[in-house]
Each structure stands twice: as C-alpha cells, then as structure tokens.
Design an enzyme around this catalytic site. Structure first.
Site, PDB file in Angstrom:
ATOM      1  CE  LYS A 193      23.818  73.976  34.202  1.00 60.03           C
ATOM      2  NZ  LYS A 193      22.563  73.764  33.510  1.00 60.03           N
TER       3      LYS A 193
ATOM      4  NE  ARG B 186      20.780  70.242  36.013  1.00 56.46           N
ATOM      5  CZ  ARG B 186      19.804  69.959  35.153  1.00 56.46           C
ATOM      6  NH1 ARG B 186      20.000  70.106  33.874  1.00 56.46           N
ATOM      7  NH2 ARG B 186      18.646  69.565  35.590  1.00 56.46           N
TER       8      ARG B 186
ATOM      9  N   GLY C  21      27.204  71.252  26.215  1.00 55.00           N
ATOM     10  CA  GLY C  21      27.341  69.831  25.914  1.00 55.00           C
ATOM     11  C   GLY C  21      28.737  69.277  26.072  1.00 55.00           C
TER      12      GLY C  21
ATOM     13  CG  MET D  80      32.614  69.839  30.987  1.00 56.09           C
ATOM     14  SD  MET D  80      33.140  70.920  32.267  1.00 56.09           S
ATOM     15  CE  MET D  80      32.170  72.357  31.959  1.00 56.09           C
TER      16      MET D  80
ATOM     17  CG  HIS E 203      50.776  83.644  -2.799  1.00 58.88           C
ATOM     18  ND1 HIS E 203      49.840  83.040  -3.612  1.00 58.88           N
ATOM     19  CD2 HIS E 203      51.029  84.859  -3.325  1.00 58.88           C
ATOM     20  CE1 HIS E 203      49.573  83.861  -4.614  1.00 58.88           C
ATOM     21  NE2 HIS E 203      50.274  84.957  -4.456  1.00 58.88           N
TER      22      HIS E 203
ATOM     23  NE  ARG F   3      51.564  92.128   0.638  1.00 62.78           N
ATOM     24  CZ  ARG F   3      50.681  91.973   1.617  1.00 62.78           C
ATOM     25  NH1 ARG F   3      49.391  92.210   1.391  1.00 62.78           N
ATOM     26  NH2 ARG F   3      51.066  91.578   2.805  1.00 62.78           N
TER      27      ARG F   3
ATOM     28  NE  ARG G  83      55.461  95.746  -0.445  1.00 56.57           N
ATOM     29  CZ  ARG G  83      55.132  94.583   0.109  1.00 56.57           C
ATOM     30  NH1 ARG G  83      55.304  94.377   1.400  1.00 56.57           N
ATOM     31  NH2 ARG G  83      54.617  93.628  -0.626  1.00 56.57           N
TER      32      ARG G  83
ATOM     33  CB  SER H 185      53.869 100.917   7.342  1.00 54.15           C
ATOM     34  OG  SER H 185      52.859  99.955   7.407  1.00 54.15           O
TER      35      SER H 185
ATOM     36  N   GLY I 274      55.721  96.045   9.121  1.00 55.56           N
ATOM     37  CA  GLY I 274      55.401  94.850   8.337  1.00 55.56           C
ATOM     38  C   GLY I 274      55.607  93.665   9.263  1.00 55.56           C
TER      39      GLY I 274
ATOM     40  CB  CYS J  28      50.643  97.328   6.304  1.00 51.91           C
ATOM     41  SG  CYS J  28      52.396  97.168   5.965  1.00 51.91           S
TER      42      CYS J  28
ATOM     43  CE1 TYR K 144      48.588 102.548   8.313  1.00 52.13           C
ATOM     44  CE2 TYR K 144      49.407 104.701   8.989  1.00 52.13           C
ATOM     45  CZ  TYR K 144      49.528 103.544   8.220  1.00 52.13           C
ATOM     46  OH  TYR K 144      50.596 103.404   7.377  1.00 52.13           O
TER      47      TYR K 144
HETATM   48  C1  PEP Z   1      54.804  92.321   6.122  1.00 58.61           C
HETATM   49  O1  PEP Z   1      55.894  91.780   6.004  1.00 58.61           O
HETATM   50  O2  PEP Z   1      54.184  92.384   7.208  1.00 58.61           O
HETATM   51  C2  PEP Z   1      54.131  92.900   4.952  1.00 58.61           C
HETATM   52  C3  PEP Z   1      52.980  93.544   5.070  1.00 58.61           C
HETATM   53  O3  PEP Z   1      54.687  92.677   3.747  1.00 58.61           O
HETATM   54  P1  PEP Z   1      54.555  91.303   2.911  1.00 58.61           P
HETATM   55  O4  PEP Z   1      53.560  90.465   3.618  1.00 58.61           O
HETATM   56  O5  PEP Z   1      54.119  91.695   1.563  1.00 58.61           O
HETATM   57  O6  PEP Z   1      55.943  90.791   2.963  1.00 58.61           O
HETATM   58 MG    MG Z   2      57.044  92.210   4.196  1.00 59.02          MG
END
Ligand code: PEP
Ligand code: MG
Length: 900
Positions: free
Chosen positions: A29, A99, A108, A110, A482, A590, A646, A791, A793, A858, A878
């Site tokens: 401001k 202000r 809003g 403060m 999950h 998976r 995998r 990759s 995980g 991943c 990637y």
């Molecule tokens: C991970 O562990 O990052 C992965 C991609 O495998 P998951 O989540 O299936 O164990």
């Molecule tokens: Mg894993």
C-alpha cells in the site's frame, strides 16, 4: 541502532520520498501511494512507517526505534502543510487514517483506524469546515467504535468471548436507537441521534474496558499505529501468513494519511475497483461503490454496493457510477487505465469521492483466481505490456488446479463455516452423501447417488468404492497415504488426516465437534484447502481444453522448460487423460493396482498360499494374460512415448485382508482348510510392513512374479512392435538398496526379454531401478552399472531418510508444523536439505558410472512446484506426477528454467 535511519517516508503535493518498487520497505500500500503521488494522481497527503519499524518493534520487546517519534512529527507537519489543516487544531483540524500494509496484500487480516484526530476540541472546527454536523458526529461514532475495538480491546489483548466484544456491544446500542426511532438504515440517524449515541458509546467504553476513549489526538494517533503493528501478530494475520507462506520476519508497514470523506453527502462516495475482472480476467474495468459512505460500508455488506459501470450493471436496477457521476467516472477510468499500464499488472484500487472530487487511496497488485491469472498474463503479452517470461512467472502453478477440477463457489464458501479441516490431498470440490464403506459407495453410486466415502483410512481393498465416490474423506493418514495417492491420481477431491472426525462404523455415523452426521447426510468438501462443510455448497465446473488462454500459456511453458514431464498412471484411461494434459510418457505404472479384479485377486491369493514353487508359478502364470492385456492397453495409449512399469512392490498381506466369511469362502475355493489359510495369513503379518517384505525383496523371494510381469510387458511390447506401434517399455525394479538386488532382478528380466524376442520378434526396452532408500543413493555408482535409468521414489526415500512412517505421520505432523520444527510436510514438498542431498548424491554418483543415465522422480513431489524446481536444479531429466498435476509440473518446470 542509528538515530539517522529513515523510518518515515512522506508522500505529499505530487512528491514522494518512496518508490513504487520499494514494497519490501514500504509495504504494498505504501509503495502504491508513493508511486501514485509521483505520477501526480490525486492522493491525500500522508506518510509511511516502514516495515523495519515493525521488525524492530518486535525485536525490542514492542518498543519503537529511537528517532521514530521525531520523524513522525516532521512528516506530520509536512502533511499539515500540504493539506492546509492542522492535526488537533480546533479551527482547522486535520483528520488521519492509520492503515496496515504488508509486502503482499493480506486482505482484512490486519487493522485500520479511520477519523483519528476527532476530539471534543476539534469537533466544532470540523463542523464549521464541513457545515455538516451530522457527518461529523457520524465520523466520531465510527472512530469510537473502531478505536475501542481495534486499539483498546484487540491490540491491548483483552480476551472476550466470540460475539461479546466491544464492537458488538456498541453495535447493539446503535441498533437500539434505530429500533426505538423506527429507522431502517444508518443514514436515517440524525445529528441529534448521533450526538446521543456518541455519549452512550463513550460511557459503554469506559464501563466495559475500564478506560476512557482518549480525547487527545496524539494519543489516538500512536494508539492507532501501535494497534496496526500489534495486528501483524494477531490471530488472523498469523494463520493467513501460515496458509500463504508469508514469512513472519517481513513485518507490516503503517500508512498514516489525511482523511478524505466519502460520507459528507450525496456528492461523496467511496469504492473499490479492479483494472480487470479478478474472477474471469476479462479486460474490463470492474468495481463497486456506494455514495455517502465510508470505505468500511462497501466491504461490510450492510448496504448493497452499486456496480461501477453500465457494462457490469447488466440488468440490475441499481444505478452505476458511470450514470450517477459521469465526470468522476471518466476521471476514474483514466486513472485506472494509467495504473494498469504503468504497473503492467491488474490493480486493486480504492477511491473516495469527496464533494465531487476524486481521490485515490490505494493501488496494488490485485488478488485473482487461477482463471483470471492466466487470462490476464496472456492478454498482457498480446497487449505488449509484458514479455512471455513475465507472463509465465505471474501464474502460480497451483492456480492451474482450479482449471482442472470443479471447485466450490468461492462466494458461497465465504458465508459458510467449515465443520472441520484436514490435509488437502486431492484438490477441487465435491458434494455428496456420506457412506462409510467402499461397498456402500459402489452400491449407492450404482443406484445413481452421489456419495462421499468417509473412512478412518483406506486400503487397496477400497479402491472400487473410492472410484465410485465423488470424493474421499479420511480421519487418518498423510499426504502420501493410500487415499491421497489414489485420489490424486484420479483427480478426485480428497481430504485426509481430518482428525476431528470420530467415525462409528457400526452405527454408521460420524461425530464432528459434537455434531452427529449419519449415513446419507450431505457434506461438501474443498479438497484444495482441506475444508469440510455440512450440507451442499454450489460447485463450478471446468474444462481446460476449451480455455485458449490456458493453452497458450502452457505452449509457452513447454517452449522454455528443460525438464520432461511424465505421469504416474496405472490404466489406459489415466494414461490417455494425462496425455491430454501434456504428459510425455509414464514415469510410474504401479502394477499392484491391477491385481484387485475378482479373478486376479483370486490368482494372487492362490500364489500367496502356495507351498511349493511349482504351485506358486502355476498360480502366478494365471495372471499373465491379464497383465499382458493391461500393458498392451497402456503402451498403446502412450504410443511413441516411454512407459516405466514397476514390478510388484507392496507387502503381500495387502492382498489378503479378509474377514471371517471371506476367509472361509477363499479356503473353500482354493481347496484348503480355513486353518491353513489363516495360518498363512498370520505368517504374512509384519510389524513394519512398509519396511518389510516388499519391493525387490518380493521379486527375489518369488522370482516367478518378476518373470511373469516381465513376460507380460515384453509380449505386449513385441506384439505391438510387430504391428508397427512404437512402444518404449522401461522395466523398473523397486526398493533397491544393494547393487546385487538389482543385478539379480535384471538377470531375470533380461532372460525373459531374450526369450520373447526370439519367440515373437524384436522390441526396444530398458531396465532401471527406483532409488528410494538412502543406501541406494550412497552406492548409486555401483547400482548404475545395472541400470539404464533411475527414478527417485521420494515417498519412500522421505520415509526412510527421516524414519517417519508415511502412513502414520498424521499423528505428529500438525504439532511439528505448529512448532515450526518442520517448515512443510516433507511428504508434500521435498525436504531439500536432507532428502534432497541424498537425491543430489544419487544423481552425481549414478552419472559418474553412466554419463547419460536417464534420471527422473516419481514420488508425490514430482507434482509439487518447489520440488520440481529442485529437480531442475539437480539436473534430473524428468518429473512424473499424477495426471491432474501434469500441467502444474509443466509450468513449474518452465518457471524453474526461467529463474536460472
Ligand atoms: C515412492 O516411494 O516415491 C514411490 C513412487 O513409490 P510408492 O509410493 O508406490 O511406494
Ligand atoms: Mg516406493
């Protein structure tokens, strides 16, 4: 502390000591007021106390830095000079507003105090100046109410019950008078009524707060300044900062400015406006105003504000400013155009009209939703205001979420109180009737009902119900539980770890904060923010492919990014969807999710209970045709692009969670005794299954599983290759910690590849591994000898590096975040200094052995913008994430490349 340090910046008479770019010092401001003043836009004179005052104030146990008072005094004198009035002067009094103004807008959050300087001594002077007694007493009663609430109660730390604060009590007095006189609106109150009200207010303040409302202008001014600094650490501001990730150390500035009045009569008014529509991004002047009102009236919702122009007004019977005060409107349009082009960004404006004269009180970069952010950025490039690079940096990657998922109507949400809050695992909004089991979810959905599956936590056994449900809500679990993984993959709205839910599965009810909800009751979820609402809230739908602005922005993003973006997908449908979102391959398929169909689960259970290798092999091979079909579908959907598949990863017990009746049925089906079956299931029990018999350890104990999966992948690949379809399968071995584990599995896979090539024909493939335990990072150079790709995980790598169970983090994470032991949930945003170091080590060591080693990620972090930037920095090839996060990762990757 140097006394010479400049803490106060003046803006008056077309000259400002500060600049528009000094947001860090002057706040948004303050910087805007300085810039507008320099642009010769009419701004009431004033000065800004810098954000450094705020930080020093808190550093020095809430004492102001030396020299501040003098600097304020001097600045005040200059303002008095510019305005031709004097603060506290009985004849020609100057009134001030105080202000807040942080670096980024915290709407809003403060405090503000207006009309400072009205005292029993200055009131007569104000009346003489304005020839309007009613207006002066109206301003005075507003000052008392605001001051008592903000300075004397909130800033002083007076604890009050909700709805029992001084403001409420004073409002009740106001209502009493209105009722007694039969008035409908505040403007019906006469000067006499207001005079009486002011006396009542003062008495009430003394009685409730034990102190009189101050009659000294300087006391009022410093009270107001102190209250704004205090409000930086008020409850609202602290929670807002936490949500928005605004650092505490930034502090707020305080703007002290001459008052101009929108409530002096019918030629006065006040309003807020945006240089472009903040909800759609359309390039039209957009705003609201009220005549004969002060700023708070427009936002408070007591009176209905009017539209700013005819275009916005549509069919509304309300008059617009364009019609009501055409000259003022014309001047306003000119200013807003100038500010929009000057700042090269959509501005959020506040203005006041005092007796026909227009004053600007604020310009700042306006808050906007995702849809608007994209349109504004793209259109500003087309208008040649900004380069593409700026456009790409202007849209926050997470804002794309809004375009991909239906979302709750923000207007409706504003007026509804949430029932509970959990972790925002799957973005978007959803409405549905509560069900408590996956089977019910499926059955109700089949019957055409819209349901939300409410569970303590979910398991792979629940996937059918999760799929059928509009959304998933769990009491337990973290961002990589999950439920969260699965929901995000489907782009489904999902809230996990909602600890306030007390679920009574048997009686089909859930108790939240003393309120009981039963099966069939409607709830609404905001998965983007983790909020649960009772009843139904309106949803707004989306279709990004139809949004040309989005498509243009994404095209620009793809042109600059260096990181590839793949998707985590287990089905041809998900793969196809992710392709439409711009995925350049699958980074993680998976395979375990493919085992839950009725025939398949039977085969895998048969394999689990088999006592000999021969029996096990026979059972496993029953899965071959199913798997081959699955892989054919996925490889086809991703034709021309790489697909990382995998081998089996989860602990086997996940496939045999059975109740008594189910166990009996299965035993009969498999031709074994119930006893034998339950003994075998008991054998599978592990204390720490996530660290137990899973990942490549399964393939090593049961080589026939790896063999079957490799055969299914390669037969699918060979057959498709034969048909001329270009397929690039990549077989990925999970949870490797020793080079010999990978070498073991690689030998099996290679052998199958040779056999299939001989039998069906040649095809291309690669073999690689997941890097998801710390040891794998340390010995990555050796692992790379048998891996064509890595990759990361990072779900498991985070779990194993911290020693935090990914499924149980919900029990202590909130406390960790509150205490600032962790800055973020490490399962959501990669812990760069710890887990990230391991990743960097893995990259360095891996590429030492194999220069061209292809490396991706991943874990869930692949779709988190900050983590994507990290991946860019450490040289990954990637990132891979769930389909709905692919566009987010594309934009985040572009921003990472541009930031370099
Ligand atoms: C991970 O562990 O990052 C992965 C991609 O495998 P998951 O989540 O299936 O164990
Ligand atoms: Mg894993």
């Amino acid at each position: 502390m140097s006394k010479k340090k400049k803490y106060v910046y003046l803006f008056a008479n077309g000259k400002a000591e500060g600049k528009g770019t000094w947001k860090e010092l002057l706040g948004g401001k303050g910087a805007g007021l300085a810039e507008m003043t320099s642009l010769k836009i009419p701004v009431p004179a004033g000065f800004t106390l810098t954000t450094e005052v705020c930080t020093e104030y808190y550093k020095n146990r809430q004492n102001y830095p030396a020299g501040l008072k003098d600097q304020v005094k001097k600045a005040l004198a200059a303002v008095e000079n510019a305005m031709g009035a004097k603060f506290g002067d009985p004849a020609k009094p100057l009134l001030l507003s105080v202000r807040s103004g942080a670096r980024t807008s915290m709407p809003g959050m403060m405090e503000t105090v207006l009309n400072i300087g009205l005292t029993t001594k200055t009131i007569p002077g104000m009346i003489a100046r304005s020839s309007n007694e009613r207006f002066v007493y109206d301003a005075y009663r507003r000052l008392i109410m605001m001051y008592a609430d903000v300075v004397m109660e909130k800033a002083a730390g007076v604890e009050v019950e909700e709805d029992h604060g001084i403001r409420h009590q004073l409002e009740a007095e106001l209502d009493k008078i209105k009722k007694a006189k039969g008035y409908k609106v505040d403007t019906d109150l006469t000067a006499r009524d207001l005079k009486k009200l002011v006396d009542i207010f003062k008495k009430k303040v003394q009685k409730v707060l034990g102190r009189p409302f101050p009659d000294d202008p300087m006391a009022q001014l410093w009270g107001g300044i102190g209250a704004v600094f205090q409000s930086w650490n008020g409850k609202r501001a602290v929670s807002y900062r936490r949500i928005e990730g605004i650092p505490e150390a930034w502090g707020t500035a305080v703007n002290v400015q001459s008052m101009v009045f929108g409530n002096t009569g019918s030629r006065s008014g006040t309003g807020v406006a945006f240089t472009r529509n903040p909800a759609t991004g359309e390039h039209v002047f957009f705003g609201e105003y009220l005549m004969n009102a002060q700023g708070e009236d427009v936002v408070a919702g007591i009176r209905t504000p009017q539209p700013i122009n005819k275009k916005q007004k549509g069919n509304s019977p309300l008059q617009s400013l364009e019609e009501e005060a055409p000259e003022v409107y014309k001047a306003l349009v000119k200013i807003q155009k100038r500010l929009d082009t000057h700042y090269k960004d959509m501005q959020d404006l506040e203005f006041t009209i005092e007796d026909g004269k227009l004053w600007m009180l604020q310009t700042r970069s306006g808050k906007r939703n995702g849809t608007a952010a994209i349109r504004i950025a793209v259109e500003m490039v087309k208008e040649k205001l900004i380069p593409r690079k700026t456009a790409l940096m202007r849209v926050a990657p997470h804002q794309l979420d809004e375009l991909l998922h239906p979302m709750l109507d923000p207007e409706a949400e504003k007026t509804t109180k949430p029932l509970a809050k959990g972790l925002p695992a799957g973005p978007g909004g959803a409405i549905g009737q509560i069900v408590f089991t996956a089977d019910d979810a499926e059955a109700w959905a089949k019957a055409g009902k819209q349901v939300i599956l409410v569970r303590n936590e979910t398991s792979p056994e629940d996937v059918h119900g999760m799929h059928a449900a509009e959304a998933i809500l769990t009491a337990k679990g973290g961002m990589t539980s999950h439920a969260a993984l699965v929901a995000r993959g489907w782009g489904k709205c999902c809230i996990v770890g909602c600890g306030a839910l007390d679920i009574h599965l048997k009686s089909r009810k859930v108790v939240v904060d003393g309120l009981t909800l039963r099966e069939g009751d409607w709830i609404t979820l905001n998965g983007t923010r983790g909020l649960v609402y009772r009843g139904k809230i309106n949803l707004l739908s989306s279709d990004p492919e139809k949004n040309l602005y989005y498509k243009t922005l994404m095209k620009w993003a793809d042109q600059v990014r260096k990181l590839g973006v793949r998707t985590n997908a287990d089905t041809p449908e998900d793969a196809a969807l992710a392709r439409t979102f711009g995925a350049e391959g699958i980074g993680l398929c998976r395979t375990e999710h493919m085992f839950f169909g009725p025939e398949r689960i039977r085969a895998i259970r048969e394999m689990i209970v088999a006592e000999t290798q021969e029996k096990r092999r026979k059972a496993v091979m029953k899965l071959l045709p199913y798997q081959r079909k699955d892989f054919t579908g996925i490889l086809k959907a991703m034709a021309g692009l790489p697909v990382t598949i995998r081998t089996l990863d989860p602990p086997l017990h996940e496939f045999v969670t059975l109740d008594k009746a189910q166990a009996k049925e299965l035993a009969k089906d498999l031709g074994i005794s119930v006893n034998k079956l339950t003994t075998r299931i008991a054998q599978l029990h592990e204390l720490n299954p996530m660290l137990g018999h899973r990942g490549c350890r399964l393939g090593i104990t049961y080589p026939e599983v790896t063999e079957m999966q490799a055969r299914a992948i390669f037969e699918a690949a060979a057959n498709l290759t034969k048909k001329g379809v270009k397929v690039y399968p990549e077989v990925m071995i999970p949870l490797v910690g020793s080079p010999s584990e990978l070498a073991h599995q690689r030998a099996i896979v290679e052998k199958v590849a040779e056999e299939v090539a001989r039998k069906i024909g040649k095809f291309r493939y690669q073999i690689g591994t997941m890097i998801e335990v710390p040891r794998a990072c340390v010995v990555a150079d050796k692992i790379a000898e048998s891996a064509e790709f890595f990759s990361f995980g990072t779900n498991d790598l985070t779990q194993t590096a911290f020693g935090f169970s990914r499924d149980d983090i919900g029990s202590f994470l909130p406390g960790y975040l509150d205490e600032k032991i962790l800055p973020d949930d490490p399962f959501q945003s990669l812990d760069q200094e710890g887990v990230g170091e391991l990743v960097a080590m893995g990259v360095r060591k891996g590429r030492k052995t194999r220069k061209n080693l292809k490396i991706g990620i991943c874990g869930e972090h692949g779709g988190d913008p900050q983590s994507v930037e990290f991946c860019h920095r450490v040289g990954l090839n990637y990132v891979s994430c769930s389909p709905f996060r692919v566009p987010i990762a594309r934009l985040a990757a572009a921003q990472a490349a541009l930031r370099k």
